[in-house]
Design an enzyme around this catalytic site. Structure first.
Site, PDB file in Angstrom:
ATOM      1  CB  SER A 141      -0.927  -0.055   1.210  1.00 15.75           C
ATOM      2  OG  SER A 141      -1.762   1.056   1.260  1.00 15.75           O
ATOM      3  CE1 TYR A 155      -0.271   5.210  -5.625  1.00 14.91           C
ATOM      4  CE2 TYR A 155      -0.110   6.590  -3.659  1.00 14.91           C
ATOM      5  CZ  TYR A 155       0.320   5.501  -4.400  1.00 14.91           C
ATOM      6  OH  TYR A 155       1.330   4.707  -3.917  1.00 14.91           O
ATOM      7  CE  LYS A 159      -0.505   2.005  -3.583  1.00 15.41           C
ATOM      8  NZ  LYS A 159      -0.049   0.663  -3.996  1.00 15.41           N
TER       9      LYS A 159
END
Ligand code: NAP
Length: 286
Positions: A141, A155, A159
């Site tokens: 991650s 993004y 994650k």
């Protein structure tokens, strides 16, 4: 799962031709482990491993978003090495842009790698792991999987999704002896912020000066990041060999400081929301 000590362990690693994935592949081959390494270009992977003994490397060119290709890659790894002991979902790339600016197609492409790619790998390996009552899943991650910043929204969305999926999975498979970890790196000196990797929207607006500043700062950062990807690879090997790491394994003191600040901020937010939180209960329900 106990990491095998009486035979070479077999690792399955995605996104292997550059950065953290490549460092991990190199170190594992040096240790004498078996490595199935997925990449979009086996040519680039082999070229990057010049000088390393690749006799235990199983290089696999595939599109992680294609479930059938992923299943075939997992099967061919088992045919070659007999089993898979550790899976590292590492493939991924950053994307910098304001939430309003990022085109739909760019987000879907990123999620294909970051979420659907990792999920495809998990679904392909889990039946074998359950049957063997063994196996270790390590999902890469980011500190941006624990807290978000302006400019990193999509993004972070990817994650955060990986974090939720992984935490649920850990609870589901614990009784099968399967270990699950999230690795949360801070900045590492890889290609991550270079034009070859980072995604940027084709057009931007003047509406978000803080995001423009964030983007400029990050595009100027390559070569100055705190984290050494070779040391991060070593830490990931420690996570697998010891089997004692917490589900959230932070990497890098930058990441550590931000994670601590996040916990503090979240605690403050929970305290501040307490009074209103308890007003929505139906009376008489325990
Ligand atoms: P990198 O040097 O850019 O390498 C990224 C790897 O991901 C490449 O080897 C590439 O594999 C794979 N990849 C990129 N785009 C892909 C796509 N469209 N389809 C399939 N694979 C793709 O970056 P890195 O720093 O090593 O990143 C590794 C992981 O660490 C990522 O998940 C990233 O989000 C995470 N991370 C990095 C940092 C950092 O500061 N570097 C911080 C926190 C988290 P192939 O080219 O071999 O196909």
């Amino acid at each position: 799962m106990t990491y095998p000590t009486d035979r070479p362990a077999t690792w399955f690693i995605t996104g292997a031709s550059r950065g953290l994935g490549l460092e991990l592949v190199k170190k594992l081959l040096e240790r004498g482990d078996n490595v199935a390494a997925t990449t979009r270009s086996t040519e680039r992977l082999i070229g990057s491993l010049e000088g390393t003994d690749t006799s235990r490397l199983h290089a696999l060119a595939l599109d992680l978003a294609d479930e059938a290709q992923v299943v075939q890659a997992v099967n061919s790894t088992k045919e070659r090495f007999g089993t898979i002991d550790v899976v590292v979902n590492n493939a991924g790339y950053g994307y910098l842009g304001a939430v309003e600016e990022v085109p739909d197609a760019d987000v879907r492409a990123m999620f294909d790698v970051q979420i659907f790619g990792a999920w495809n790998v998990l679904r392909a390996v889990l039946p074998g792991f359950r049957e063997a009552h063994s196996g270790h899943i390590i999902n890469i991650s980011s500190i941006v999987g624990l807290l978000a910043f302006p400019g990193w929204g999509l993004y972070a969305a990817g994650k955060f999704a990986l974090e939720g999926l992984t935490a649920s999975l850990a609870g589901e498979v614990a009784d099968y002896g399967i270990k699950v970890n999230l690795v949360e790196p801070g900045y590492m000196r890889t290609d991550f912020l270079r034009p070859v990797s980072i995604g940027l929207p084709e057009s931007t607006t003047d509406a978000y000066p803080a995001v423009r500043e964030m983007v400029e700062q990050h595009l100027a950062m390559p070569g100055t990041q705190l984290g050494d990807p070779a040391k991060a690879a070593e830490a990931i090997i420690t996570v697998a060999t010891t089997g004692t790491a917490p589900i959230h394994q932070i990497l890098g003191s930058d990441s550590l400081g931000l994670a601590e600040a996040r916990v503090k901020g979240l605690t403050e937010a929970i305290d501040a929301s307490r009074e209103l939180a308890v007003t929505t209960d139906i009376p008489g329900v325990a």
